[in-house]
Design an enzyme around this catalytic site. Structure first.
Site, PDB file in Angstrom:
ATOM      1  N   CYS A 199      -0.324   6.858  -0.135  1.00 26.04           N
ATOM      2  CA  CYS A 199      -0.366   5.454   0.303  1.00 26.04           C
ATOM      3  C   CYS A 199       0.803   4.587  -0.428  1.00 26.04           C
ATOM      4  CB  CYS A 199      -1.904   5.100   0.247  1.00 26.04           C
ATOM      5  SG  CYS A 199      -2.343   4.990  -1.534  1.00 26.04           S
TER       6      CYS A 199
HETATM    7  C1  RB5 Z   1      -2.240  -0.913   2.336  1.00 27.74           C
HETATM    8  O1  RB5 Z   1      -3.642  -0.551   2.570  1.00 27.74           O
HETATM    9  C2  RB5 Z   1      -2.429  -0.472   0.414  1.00 27.74           C
HETATM   10  O2  RB5 Z   1      -3.374  -1.114  -0.022  1.00 27.74           O
HETATM   11  C3  RB5 Z   1      -2.425   1.206   0.775  1.00 27.74           C
HETATM   12  O3  RB5 Z   1      -1.179   1.754   1.109  1.00 27.74           O
HETATM   13  C4  RB5 Z   1      -2.337   1.686  -0.874  1.00 27.74           C
HETATM   14  O4  RB5 Z   1      -1.613   1.325  -1.706  1.00 27.74           O
HETATM   15  C5  RB5 Z   1      -3.778   1.371  -1.554  1.00 27.74           C
HETATM   16  O5  RB5 Z   1      -4.148   1.677  -2.600  1.00 27.74           O
END
Ligand code: RB5
Length: 155
Positions: free
Chosen positions: A65
């Protein structure tokens, strides 16, 4: 090795870079998406992948993420899963050797693809060292057993 990968929309480019790296090294990769940049909630992907690990379908999985943090927090809620958010090769190695982490979480906004490839390589070759670490990981597994009503999940 059979490895699951998954990402939210922010993690997509790094997930694809990691996937290509794994496939080039001869691993079998199962891609849980996402595969376009439509915004998605990272827990939706993390839950699906972590449940597959907990079910024993995969011994290893990589989640990406923006930071790696949300994926790790979510995956660690699934009993039997030990997920580590990692941004350097030493921690990647220790996540296997000390913590027996089957899930590696990366942040696309934290690590460049070149660094991620080195992290992944360190994490893949390192094995759980056992010894004194077994007692500690067993305590984590006991917590898992508590959260599933006393039944010890896989791994
Ligand atoms: C986007 O939702 C962002 O919060 C996600 O990619 C991540 O960094 C969360 O921990």
């Amino acid at each position: 090795m059979k490895i699951a990968v998954g990402a939210d929309h922010l993690g997509l480019p790094l997930k694809d870079a990691v996937k290509a790296h794994l496939e080039a090294a001869g691993h079998e990769v199962v891609d849980y998406g996402v595969n376009d940049d439509t915004p998605v909630d990272y827990p939706d992907v993390a839950i699906e992948v972590a449940e597959a690990v907990a079910a024993g379908i995969f011994n290893r999985a990589i989640l990406v993420c923006g930071t790696g943090i949300g994926m790790a927090i979510t995956a660690n809620k699934i009993p039997g899963v030990r997920a580590a958010s990692v941004a350097d090769p030493y921690s990647a190695e220790r996540a296997r050797m000390s913590n027996d982490a089957q899930v590696l979480c990366l942040g696309s906004r934290v690590v460049a693809p070149e660094v991620a490839r080195i992290i992944v390589d360190h994490w893949l070759v390192a094995e759980f060292q056992g010894g004194g670490s077994t007692r500690k990981v067993d305590k984590i597994k006991a917590l898992d057993a508590r959260s599933v009503g006393g039944t010890l999940p896989r791994s």
